[in-house]
Design an enzyme around this catalytic site. Sequence first.
Site, PDB file in Angstrom:
ATOM      1  N   VAL A  61       0.817  -1.230   0.000  1.00 11.48           N
ATOM      2  CA  VAL A  61       0.000   0.000   0.000  1.00 11.48           C
ATOM      3  C   VAL A  61       0.849   1.277   0.000  1.00 11.48           C
ATOM      4  CG1 VAL A  61      -2.078  -1.021   1.062  1.00 11.48           C
ATOM      5  CG2 VAL A  61      -0.316   0.018   2.529  1.00 11.48           C
ATOM      6  N   TYR A 153       3.528   5.536  16.374  1.00  8.74           N
ATOM      7  CA  TYR A 153       2.392   4.652  16.059  1.00  8.74           C
ATOM      8  C   TYR A 153       1.086   5.322  16.489  1.00  8.74           C
ATOM      9  CZ  TYR A 153      -0.879   0.786  15.990  1.00  8.74           C
ATOM     10  OH  TYR A 153      -1.985   0.002  15.738  1.00  8.74           O
ATOM     11  N   THR A 188      -2.741 -11.049  17.374  1.00  6.68           N
ATOM     12  CA  THR A 188      -2.496 -11.317  15.946  1.00  6.68           C
ATOM     13  C   THR A 188      -0.974 -11.354  15.775  1.00  6.68           C
ATOM     14  OG1 THR A 188      -2.392  -8.967  15.442  1.00  6.68           O
ATOM     15  CG2 THR A 188      -4.576  -9.994  15.297  1.00  6.68           C
TER      16      THR A 188
HETATM   17  P1  NDP Z   1      -1.114  -8.348  11.532  1.00  8.95           P
HETATM   18  O1  NDP Z   1       0.356  -8.076  11.594  1.00  8.95           O
HETATM   19  O2  NDP Z   1      -1.584  -9.698  11.900  1.00  8.95           O
HETATM   20  O3  NDP Z   1      -1.682  -7.972  10.079  1.00  8.95           O
HETATM   21  C1  NDP Z   1      -1.265  -6.808   9.418  1.00  8.95           C
HETATM   22  C2  NDP Z   1      -1.694  -6.886   7.965  1.00  8.95           C
HETATM   23  O4  NDP Z   1      -1.282  -5.663   7.310  1.00  8.95           O
HETATM   24  C3  NDP Z   1      -1.027  -8.032   7.213  1.00  8.95           C
HETATM   25  O5  NDP Z   1      -1.970  -8.651   6.386  1.00  8.95           O
HETATM   26  C4  NDP Z   1       0.039  -7.337   6.380  1.00  8.95           C
HETATM   27  O6  NDP Z   1       0.210  -8.042   5.158  1.00  8.95           O
HETATM   28  C5  NDP Z   1      -0.621  -5.989   6.112  1.00  8.95           C
HETATM   29  N1  NDP Z   1       0.352  -4.974   5.746  1.00  8.95           N
HETATM   30  C6  NDP Z   1       1.312  -4.419   6.526  1.00  8.95           C
HETATM   31  N2  NDP Z   1       2.052  -3.569   5.811  1.00  8.95           N
HETATM   32  C7  NDP Z   1       1.545  -3.575   4.550  1.00  8.95           C
HETATM   33  C8  NDP Z   1       1.874  -2.912   3.359  1.00  8.95           C
HETATM   34  N3  NDP Z   1       2.904  -2.048   3.290  1.00  8.95           N
HETATM   35  N4  NDP Z   1       1.151  -3.153   2.236  1.00  8.95           N
HETATM   36  C9  NDP Z   1       0.116  -4.029   2.283  1.00  8.95           C
HETATM   37  N5  NDP Z   1      -0.251  -4.684   3.387  1.00  8.95           N
HETATM   38  C10 NDP Z   1       0.461  -4.468   4.505  1.00  8.95           C
HETATM   39  O7  NDP Z   1      -1.773  -7.252  12.500  1.00  8.95           O
HETATM   40  P2  NDP Z   1      -3.305  -6.903  12.843  1.00  8.95           P
HETATM   41  O8  NDP Z   1      -4.241  -7.760  12.121  1.00  8.95           O
HETATM   42  O9  NDP Z   1      -3.393  -6.826  14.310  1.00  8.95           O
HETATM   43  O10 NDP Z   1      -3.352  -5.410  12.286  1.00  8.95           O
HETATM   44  C11 NDP Z   1      -4.344  -4.958  11.377  1.00  8.95           C
HETATM   45  C12 NDP Z   1      -4.648  -3.503  11.680  1.00  8.95           C
HETATM   46  O11 NDP Z   1      -5.211  -3.420  12.984  1.00  8.95           O
HETATM   47  C13 NDP Z   1      -3.434  -2.575  11.681  1.00  8.95           C
HETATM   48  O12 NDP Z   1      -3.793  -1.374  11.057  1.00  8.95           O
HETATM   49  C14 NDP Z   1      -3.152  -2.367  13.166  1.00  8.95           C
HETATM   50  O13 NDP Z   1      -2.519  -1.136  13.397  1.00  8.95           O
HETATM   51  C15 NDP Z   1      -4.565  -2.390  13.711  1.00  8.95           C
HETATM   52  N6  NDP Z   1      -4.721  -2.668  15.125  1.00  8.95           N
HETATM   53  C16 NDP Z   1      -4.239  -3.826  15.682  1.00  8.95           C
HETATM   54  C17 NDP Z   1      -4.429  -4.068  17.034  1.00  8.95           C
HETATM   55  C18 NDP Z   1      -3.881  -5.266  17.726  1.00  8.95           C
HETATM   56  O14 NDP Z   1      -3.816  -5.275  18.976  1.00  8.95           O
HETATM   57  N7  NDP Z   1      -3.508  -6.325  17.022  1.00  8.95           N
HETATM   58  C19 NDP Z   1      -5.193  -3.123  17.867  1.00  8.95           C
HETATM   59  C20 NDP Z   1      -5.615  -1.933  17.187  1.00  8.95           C
HETATM   60  C21 NDP Z   1      -5.409  -1.741  15.863  1.00  8.95           C
HETATM   61  P3  NDP Z   1       1.620  -8.334   4.445  1.00  8.95           P
HETATM   62  O15 NDP Z   1       2.662  -8.386   5.504  1.00  8.95           O
HETATM   63  O16 NDP Z   1       1.410  -9.623   3.729  1.00  8.95           O
HETATM   64  O17 NDP Z   1       1.781  -7.181   3.503  1.00  8.95           O
HETATM   65  C1  8X3 Z   2      -2.660  -1.784  18.658  1.00 10.19           C
HETATM   66  C2  8X3 Z   2      -2.991  -1.783  20.104  1.00 10.19           C
HETATM   67  O1  8X3 Z   2      -2.218  -0.852  22.353  1.00 10.19           O
HETATM   68  O2  8X3 Z   2      -0.573  -2.016  21.012  1.00 10.19           O
HETATM   69  O3  8X3 Z   2      -3.075  -0.627  18.033  1.00 10.19           O
HETATM   70  O4  8X3 Z   2      -1.323   0.172  20.398  1.00 10.19           O
HETATM   71  S1  8X3 Z   2      -1.696  -1.076  20.999  1.00 10.19           S
END
Ligand code: NDP
Ligand code: 8X3
Length: 253
Positions: A61, A153, A188
């Site tokens: 992205v 972040y 995750t």
């Molecule tokens: P994961 O690391 O499990 O998944 C992240 C996803 O983002 C992967 O599919 C990865 O795919 C994709 N990604 C990362 N960088 C790129 C890139 N440059 N281009 C395309 N795809 C990309 O983490 P989560 O599922 O937890 O995270 C998903 C979202 O949720 C994020 O925005 C995160 O900030 C947010 N979030 C997560 C929380 C948590 O506690 N887990 C809490 C709050 C928000 P690939 O590496 O194959 O490109």
């Molecule tokens: C992901 C949750 O608390 O690690 O956004 O920032 S935290």
Amino acid sequence: MSRIVCITGATSGIGKACAARYAQAGDDLIITGRRADRLQQLQQQLQDQHGVRVYVLHLDVRDRTSVEKAVQALPAEWQAVDVLINNAGLALGLQSLHEGNPADWDVMIDTNIKGLLYVTRAIAPGMIARRQGHIVNIGSTAAKDTYPNGNVYCATKRAVEALSEAMRIDFLPYGIKVTAVHPGAVETEFSVVRFKGDTQRAAQVYQGFQPLTAADVADVIFYCTSLPPHVCINDLVITPTAQANAHFIHKNG
Ligand code: NDP
Ligand code: 8X3
């Protein structure tokens, strides 16, 4: 009637769980991410299990040109995206600002803010032309409260919150729904990525309480996008019951 749902970052975590949730409901999917092998595996699995159509967009992205080209090159039958889930994102590092790694800052800003903008810029015009669509942006409790060493972040997620508000205002005349979903702790690959492969340190984040699963969040996102046309959830925070906000998690022991 089945919808076309485009999910960024569908190779893992929340994005992958969303793909499963929408496929279960019979929706067709555009799945994106950088890991081509995982995208192909997921495509096969969802097609086989749920009989839905799945289109793979292998992209980073952060690469504006490839995002634009990939969206422009979508076959006609895939162009009318009903739901866009801007989920791709990451944290890198957890250090005081004066010790932070500027290269990590660049990746977070380029992915979480600029990547979300590039994908939205490519897909939203079609929604606006059709006067129909729903954009879900994945923020975080880190958008609501800055926590120690979370600096950049947290700032990127605050930007996601501001951009969600901006989209809601700008797209209002066209009937486009915009929902920001802000999860707390979800187990995750997020922390493994943040701590650069240190799985022990990542596991500690979720010890002593029951974190959310990616499926919990996917269920809520699905709900937000399944309401009647006149109803929109604008901003939603979802945490484990043991978490009050970004600062306070009640851990046992
Ligand atoms: P994961 O690391 O499990 O998944 C992240 C996803 O983002 C992967 O599919 C990865 O795919 C994709 N990604 C990362 N960088 C790129 C890139 N440059 N281009 C395309 N795809 C990309 O983490 P989560 O599922 O937890 O995270 C998903 C979202 O949720 C994020 O925005 C995160 O900030 C947010 N979030 C997560 C929380 C948590 O506690 N887990 C809490 C709050 C928000 P690939 O590496 O194959 O490109
Ligand atoms: C992901 C949750 O608390 O690690 O956004 O920032 S935290």
